[in-house]
Scaffold this motif. Structure first.
Motif, PDB file in Angstrom:
ATOM      1  N   MET B  53       0.748  -1.123  -0.071  1.00 53.46           N
ATOM      2  CA  MET B  53      -0.083   0.052   0.009  1.00 53.46           C
ATOM      3  C   MET B  53       0.858   1.365  -0.163  1.00 53.46           C
ATOM      4  O   MET B  53       0.722   2.265  -0.609  1.00 53.46           O
ATOM      5  CB  MET B  53      -1.064  -0.039   1.088  1.00 53.46           C
ATOM      6  CG  MET B  53      -1.985  -0.876   1.197  1.00 53.46           C
ATOM      7  SD  MET B  53      -3.086  -0.922  -0.543  1.00 53.46           S
ATOM      8  CE  MET B  53      -3.333   0.923  -0.384  1.00 53.46           C
ATOM      9  N   PHE B 102      -7.494   0.086   3.539  1.00 54.10           N
ATOM     10  CA  PHE B 102      -6.973  -1.120   3.004  1.00 54.10           C
ATOM     11  C   PHE B 102      -6.502  -1.849   4.173  1.00 54.10           C
ATOM     12  O   PHE B 102      -5.639  -1.711   4.927  1.00 54.10           O
ATOM     13  CB  PHE B 102      -6.060  -0.925   2.087  1.00 54.10           C
ATOM     14  CG  PHE B 102      -6.448  -0.076   0.765  1.00 54.10           C
ATOM     15  CD1 PHE B 102      -6.718  -0.793  -0.586  1.00 54.10           C
ATOM     16  CD2 PHE B 102      -6.614   1.221   0.767  1.00 54.10           C
ATOM     17  CE1 PHE B 102      -7.265  -0.142  -1.698  1.00 54.10           C
ATOM     18  CE2 PHE B 102      -7.214   1.677  -0.521  1.00 54.10           C
ATOM     19  CZ  PHE B 102      -7.456   1.292  -1.590  1.00 54.10           C
ATOM     20  N   HIS B 317      -4.588  -5.975  -3.722  1.00 55.04           N
ATOM     21  CA  HIS B 317      -4.442  -4.520  -3.459  1.00 55.04           C
ATOM     22  C   HIS B 317      -4.321  -3.672  -4.602  1.00 55.04           C
ATOM     23  O   HIS B 317      -4.782  -2.403  -4.436  1.00 55.04           O
ATOM     24  CB  HIS B 317      -3.600  -4.491  -2.252  1.00 55.04           C
ATOM     25  CG  HIS B 317      -3.984  -4.346  -0.800  1.00 55.04           C
ATOM     26  ND1 HIS B 317      -5.216  -4.051  -0.576  1.00 55.04           N
ATOM     27  CD2 HIS B 317      -3.492  -4.532   0.247  1.00 55.04           C
ATOM     28  CE1 HIS B 317      -5.500  -4.154   0.690  1.00 55.04           C
ATOM     29  NE2 HIS B 317      -4.448  -4.279   1.270  1.00 55.04           N
ATOM     30  N   PHE B 321      -6.791  -0.620  -5.410  1.00 53.19           N
ATOM     31  CA  PHE B 321      -6.403   0.755  -5.079  1.00 53.19           C
ATOM     32  C   PHE B 321      -6.621   1.499  -6.369  1.00 53.19           C
ATOM     33  O   PHE B 321      -7.061   2.428  -6.425  1.00 53.19           O
ATOM     34  CB  PHE B 321      -4.951   0.795  -4.805  1.00 53.19           C
ATOM     35  CG  PHE B 321      -4.372   2.150  -4.641  1.00 53.19           C
ATOM     36  CD1 PHE B 321      -4.712   2.609  -3.579  1.00 53.19           C
ATOM     37  CD2 PHE B 321      -3.656   2.598  -5.912  1.00 53.19           C
ATOM     38  CE1 PHE B 321      -4.110   4.280  -3.614  1.00 53.19           C
ATOM     39  CE2 PHE B 321      -3.118   4.079  -5.654  1.00 53.19           C
ATOM     40  CZ  PHE B 321      -3.389   4.773  -4.490  1.00 53.19           C
TER      41      PHE B 321
END
Lengths: 368, 428, 535
Positions: B53, B102, B317, B321
């Motif tokens: 992230m 997240f 992710h 994202f």
């Protein structure tokens, strides 16, 4: 009853009770009545957070009662806490009713999920709040009674007792992990909707729960305080300091121990029951031996055998944990670890014990 | 003196609320919450996702951020402690004012934060393959549902390895329980006899596998081709595979197909004895596409570690994202309630050369890949679905959920709509 | 010589099967090109064809494919394999090409291909000069039950001089025959008897698959008789096997607990950082292996012997540091040591996480720890055998130090009566520090062994700490023999409960039993005898 509770009441206790009473009143007011933008507004998440700290404080108080005053180092008090929590969780689960994702009016979601057709006997009557309340106290107390009866009668003491209490909570951890036990397995119980008709997410409910926790902490303190300040408490202290001598003097040591252990377990159960609605989940990890060890550490940090210290230790350590995990997510364990070491080395009587010694205001019956 | 102490407690309470109100003022960046355990038992898996992230946010900021503002990551450590997940989620949303979070790995952590995200109407991206049986308005599930992982894997074994006998081995928690229930129903529907299915559950972190591996070996020597479907979780895998190697169970005899073992887990193992055992995922590091090569190169440059592996939840992710960025740009705001609506229908390229789309059930479409473990700890893709697969969030193979669907578009806007009764459950 | 034999065998196989005719050099390319594809099914048939072709390079090609050394040139489908020196050899000519090829794609392998390879190589190496290889080939045929090898098998059985290898050949032959529908009844009954003698799971599986649908009544009867015999034997074996598992679990528990038997059992420190000492030992092993891998890969088998003293030193040093900075201030306050060592344990975990990352690290097994020793169906895995021997060695060494050395004497003196010992001129602080370092170092050694069977991660220590305390307490605090007996009996009890109650319930029952046991004997199996009323 009241006379018993306020028997030999000292100034420090009075301050503690008054402080709790003030918190119980003002925190909800500052949360609900003061508008959002104001400097004095307390956000709802802080109310629940502090509610959690206070329920931990009650657990610490219960632990201090057995460890600080009777020398029983329980490394399994988390088990009583979690059992109380499960009793509350089961009530909250039944309250969801048909609002679960599978819309089954009786069975909680996880049972539908596992294809169960009937409610297990353990879950009967948990839709009644009164029954749940009784269970919150009865289940931990009964477990403590049975366990203590065996352990104290066979004179299991010291480290041996600590290790078997740890085994007890570890065994329960494994048992509750099992999905076949019917307590939701690893996921535990969660997604609660309301408690005696009030939405659990409403700020007013949260504030009320917080107040109840503060009041219960005060009440628990009063009970513990009056127990240790009485003649009964003196016998406890003598058991802690010289168990054999007390026995030779004709006291039935095991009965004293058993009583204080059971009371302490019931208090831990209440703490767990208050914890669950404010945190929103109860699952087997509450039985983890680590949690019980941590509870011992709260007591030690605050000051063993001071009651007030135990409560404050619980709040302080948990506050530090919240703050550190948010601010230094990668390094917080160093800070927490160092705190434990430093407290043991430099404040052997805990923070309160050290302060008390410094100011020479050592209360009667507060031997560390 | 005692007064002092009680005052301390009160003032700490007030002080922390003060801190909270001050923190809320800095709003010139867009804040993204990262809720992954950095300590405790789950740190093994989750730490990498935190780094992913941070990398993604860094990349996006290099491109100028979102809506002209820079993104800022708020990292907290829920320490593998489930109630702490809920507490930290609340803190992220109310104190730090993050617009999306997240996080989470285990189902229990997701279940723990779910009420918080629903109550405060924020967004959570959940990147891990899971048991399904859930669809929340506020959660976007970028990992695989059982039909995007388990069922294709079983199909593969049946068709290509001619497997007739099945060991369903798992850790005793909800993901393996559900997956195995679904698989059991599926296998029976395919004509597998109950005698040919063995189900075994072990506790978390189980480390002594001698008896169970010996049982598997015994079960596997009944004259029919046998395979193990493993939903064994995290830590327990290493001793499990080590014991398989020890007892000489080769992939050519009894293949093990795992749903929770990826490149990260294999990094802790000597993979030579495991060559040929399988895993089913939606992404492998070894996938040979330009998108993936580019991602790996940039990721390794960002982490300054040329050996750093990638894995499936990381890809989830990446997809999640990018979808969020696209949805925010579509909605023109980071306001969660608008972004939630804008998310549905957003498509972004995944790393395996296709497009993944956010469906109305808040799950994404994904290709399914079956890979065999190679000696170097990577996977060799031996089979792949021709296109992407849509997630069945409610399994048609389970009694309780076969009539349920999720559709978060108006007017239905329901996560568990019962097509038989025409009612949205959970709303009374 | 060998090649010629292979050729003859190839010929034999070729004659036996009508489908694949022997192929000579010119046609070699055609067969080989079947491998130049990404389709696993085609590769599989290619392997079978190649094995039957008798092409000179076929064994080398198949071996190369098994080791992922085989590639093809997509432009003309030419096949190359890498030899030991890393040069590409043209498979069609079995010689170095004029120039090294470029743009090669590897021929991919999956389980199906691997099975075909095992079978093909098995039938090709039946005549190998190396008895080990012949045995492996026989086992491969046993698994593949490739009927085309029958002729070859018959001829090698006649020639074989090594009785063990012949036994394997005969079993392979029996495996082929038992399910061959056109084999004679006498052959099949003989096969059933042979398999009955073999007596393992695989034989049982084969015998069980003989039914009326594929065999005559006589054969089925013979098979079921043999199968019954095997089942009886296996039931007996499983008890022995459980005992072995219990012993090996017990040895793991012993290893995990033995350091604690010193720091907790002997010194009375509730050492919550004990698990982290074990973890440090495991990480030391990891570091040693990393260095060996990059600097001297040939020494890999020596990595564990090298790691053992190093792990001892690392953990002992850390232990010494902890004792000098923290624990020495806490003697006489055992419960407070719990608090401080818990803090130490948190910090050590985080330190390892910061230094090595949160994920698992790979610790490989040296060659002598891999594999199974099959004693007539009773399976002993070498890894476990080493761990059992190692744990006993560590235990005896520690006992030796405590009983036989002057340091041990001083240690026991200090523990039994600190003030008296001091009065006799023993420098108690030094002894305390050394004792704690010894306990920590032994925990580090345990870490070396545990790295072989468990995760090497920052959480390694946490997963053993509860069991370790249980073992020490169950055995009796302060008694090394108690720890040994405690560990072994817990291990055995666990493994005998597991098949009955399942892994989780078994453990719960065991915990309950321990709790009850402590009620009966509040000081463990071996209580220290003394006149003190209480501690």
């Amino acid at each position: 009853m009241m006379a018993f509770l306020f028997h030999r009441f000292d100034k420090a206790s009075l301050v503690f009770i008054v402080a709790l009473a003030l918190i119980a009143v003002f925190v909800p007011v500052l949360n609900l009545a003061v508008p959002d933008g104001s400097t004095f507004h307390i956000p709802t998440y802080l109310v629940s957070l502090w509610g959690k700290y206070l329920s931990y404080a009650l657990l610490a108080l219960a632990l201090d009662l057995v460890w600080g005053y009777c020398g029983i180092l329980s490394l399994g008090h988390g088990a009583f806490f979690a059992l109380g929590g499960y009793a509350m969780g089961m009530y909250l689960m039944r309250q969801i009713g048909a609002r679960g994702v599978y819309a089954d009016p009786i069975l909680p979601d996880f049972m539908v999920f596992l294809n169960w057709k009937e409610l297990p006997i353990t879950w009967y009557f948990f839709d009644h709040f009164a029954y749940a309340l009784v269970m919150i106290i009865l289940v931990p107390a009964l477990l403590a009674l049975v366990f203590g009866w065996f352990a104290f009668r066979s004179r299991v003491t010291g480290v041996y007792l600590s290790i078997i209490t740890q085994s007890l909570t570890y065994a329960l951890l494994l048992a509750f992990f099992r999905n076949d036990m019917g307590f939701g397995g690893n996921n535990g119980l969660t997604d609660f909707k309301d408690i005696i008709g009030f939405s659990i997410q409403a700020p007013a409910t949260r504030a009320t729960l917080f107040s109840i926790t503060a009041v219960m902490l005060a009440f628990g303190f009063l009970v513990a305080r009056s127990m240790v300040a009485s003649r009964f408490g003196q016998v406890l202290a003598s058991i802690r300091d010289a168990e054999s001598r007390t026995r030779f003097l004709g006291y039935r040591v095991e009965n004293y121990k058993l009583l204080v252990f059971v009371v302490s377990a019931a208090m831990a159960g209440i703490a767990g029951a208050l914890y669950v609605p404010q945190v929103g989940i109860i699952n087997p990890s509450e039985f983890a031996p680590d949690n019980s060890i941590e509870a011992v550490i709260w007591v030690a940090v605050g000051g063993r055998g001071t009651l007030i210290g135990a409560a404050i230790g619980a709040v302080l350590v948990n506050f530090a944990k919240t703050w550190l995990t948010g601010t230094f997510p990668d390094f917080w364990l160093y800070g927490l670890g160092a705190l434990f070491i430093l407290v043991t080395l430099f404040l052997p009587k805990g923070i309160i014990g050290a302060l008390a010694a410094r100011f020479g205001a050592r209360g009667k019956g507060e031997a560390a | 003196m005692k007064k002092l102490i009680s005052k301390m407690a009160v003032s700490a309470l007030v002080a922390s609320s003060l801190v909270a109100s001050i923190a809320a003022k800095a709003e010139d960046t867009i804040k993204i919450g990262i809720l992954h355990s950095l300590s405790g038992t789950m740190a093994i898996s989750e730490t990498t996702l935190k780094d992913t992230m941070l990398y993604l946010i860094d990349e996006q900021n290099k491109k100028g951020g979102v809506l002209g503002k820079k993104l800022e990551a708020v990292v907290v450590d829920p320490a593998s402690n489930w109630p702490l997940f809920a507490e930290k989620a609340r803190e992220l949303i109310t104190k730090d004012k993050v617009v999306a979070t997240f996080g989470c790995w285990t189902s229990v952590s997701r279940k723990s934060v779910l009420p918080v995200f629903e109550e405060l109407n924020s967004i959570l991206f959940y990147p891990v393959q899971y048991e399904g049986e859930e669809s929340s308005k506020n959660i976007f599930y970028t990992g695989a549902a059982p039909n995007q992982q388990a069922i294709p894997a079983v199909d593969y074994l049946m068709e290509n390895e001619k497997v007739q006998r099945w060991v369903l081995a798992g850790t005793d928690y909800v993901y393996p329980r559900t997956t195995n229930k679904i698989l059991e129903a599926y296998l029976k529907a395919k004509g597998v006899k109950p005698d040919d299915i063995m189900i075994n559950y072990t506790p978390f972190g189980h480390s002594d596998w001698q008896t169970i591996v010996a049982d598997i070996k015994k079960f596997g020597s009944a004259g029919k081709k046998t395979a193990v479907v493993s939903t064994i979780n995290g830590d327990a895998n290493v001793p499990f595979y080590k014991e398989l190697g020890n007892q000489g169970i080769k992939a050519t005899d009894i293949p093990v197909v795992a749903f929770s073992v990826g490149e990260e887990e294999l990094a802790g193992l000597d993979t030579k004895p495991l060559v040929g055992h399988l895993a089913a995922w939606n992404y492998f590091e070894s996938v040979d596409t330009p998108e993936n090569k580019d991602f790996i190169a940039k990721w390794q440059a960002y982490t300054k570690n040329p050996k750093r592996t990638t894995n499936d939840p990381m890809e989830a992710h990446v997809i999640g994202f990018n979808m969020w960025v696209k949805a925010v740009e579509k909605a023109g705001t980071t306001d969660p309630s608008k972004v939630i609506d804008a998310m549905i229908g957003v498509s972004v390229p995944n790393l395996t050369g296709g497009l993944s789309t956010m469906m109305p059930n808040h799950h994404i479409t994904k290709p399914v890949l079956i890979g065999e473990i190679k000696a170097d700890g990577q996977f060799n893709t031996v089979w792949q679905t021709p296109g992407t697969v849509v997630a069945n969030e409610w399994s048609p193979y389970l009694e309780g959920s076969k009539d349920l669907i999720a559709d978060w578009r108006a007017p239905l806007s329901c996560g568990n709509f019962n097509v038989k009764t025409g009612k949205c459950g959970g709303k009374g | 010589m060998l090649r010629r034999l292979t050729l003859i065998l190839g010929l034999l196989i070729g004659l036996a099967s009508l489908e694949s005719q022997p192929v000579w050099a010119d046609d070699a390319n055609i067969v080989l090109k079947r491998l130049a594809t990404d389709n696993y099914g085609d590769i599989e048939t290619g392997i079978t064809a190649l094995a039957a072709s008798g092409i000179a390079s076929s064994e080398a090609v198949l071996n190369a494919l098994a080791d992922s050394r085989l590639s093809y040139r997509p432009s003309d489908k030419a096949i190359f394999f890498k030899d030991a020196s890393g040069q590409w050899i043209d498979a069609a000519t079995n010689a170095l090409p004029s120039e090294q090829p470029t743009g090669l794609k590897p021929v991919k392998v999956n389980n199906r291909v691997r099975r075909a390879l095992d079978a093909a190589l098995g039938s090709m190496t039946l005549l190998s000069a190396d008895p080990q290889k012949r045995m492996a080939a026989a086992d491969a045929v046993f698994k593949s039950r490739d009927a085309t090898t029958l002729v070859a098998l018959d001829s090698v059985i006649a020639k074989e001089t090594d009785p063990v290898v012949r036994q394997h050949f005969e079993e392979a032959r029996a495996a082929v025959l038992i399910l061959k529908p056109d084999a004679s009844e006498t052959d099949r009954v003989g096969a059933a008897e042979k398999l009955g003698q073999r007596g393992d799971q695989d034989a049982l599986a084969l015998l069980n698959s003989v039914t009326e649908a594929n065999a005559s009544f006589v054969v089925v009867a013979a098979a079921s008789l043999a199968a019954k015999g095997i089942s009886r034997r296996l039931a007996l074996l499983s008890t022995a096997q459980n005992a072995w598992y219990g012993l090996s679990l017990g040895s793991v528990l012993l290893l995990a607990a033995i350091g604690l038997a010193i720091t907790f059992g002997v010194m009375g420190i509730i050492n919550m950082a004990h698990g982290e000492m074990v973890m440090l030992g495991a990480y030391t092993t990891f570091v040693v292996q990393e260095i060996i891998r990059s600097k001297a890969p040939s020494l890999f088998d020596w990595s564990l012997p090298i790691a053992i003293p190093l792990a001892f030193c690392v953990s002992a040093l850390v232990g010494l540091l902890i004792e000098r900075t923290v624990i020495r201030y806490l003697y006489g306050r055992p419960l407070e040591t719990l608090l401080a060592t818990w803090g130490v344990s948190l910090m050590l975990q985080q330190a390892v996480r910061s230094a090595f990352g949160a994920n698992n690290r790979e610790v490989g097994a040296p060659s002598y720890m891999a594999g199974v020793w099959n004693l007539n169906g009773f399976q002993i895995t070498y890894g476990r055998l080493w761990i059992i021997l190692f744990s006993l060695a560590v235990f005896l060494a520690l006992l030796g130090v405590m009983r036989g050395t002057s340091l041990g004497l001083r240690m026991r003196a200090v523990i039994q009566n600190r003030r008296m010992a001091a009065a006799m001129g023993i420098r108690t602080p030094v002894i305390d520090a050394l004792t704690f370092a010894l306990g920590s170092g032994v925990a580090g050694i345990a870490g070396v062994a545990l790295s072989q069977i468990d995760n090497v991660s920052p959480n390694l220590g946490q997963s053993y700490i509860i069991d370790s305390f249980l073992v020490v307490v169950f055995g009796g605090v302060g008694n090394l023999w108690g720890t040994l007996l405690g560990a072994l009996s817990l291990g055995l009890a666990n493994k005998f409960l597991e098949p009955i109650a399942g892994a989780v319930l078994g453990k719960i029952i065991l915990l309950a039993v321990i709790i009850l046991f402590i009620q009966r004997r509040p000081r463990g199996l071996f209580a220290l005898k003394g006149r003190a009323v209480e501690q």
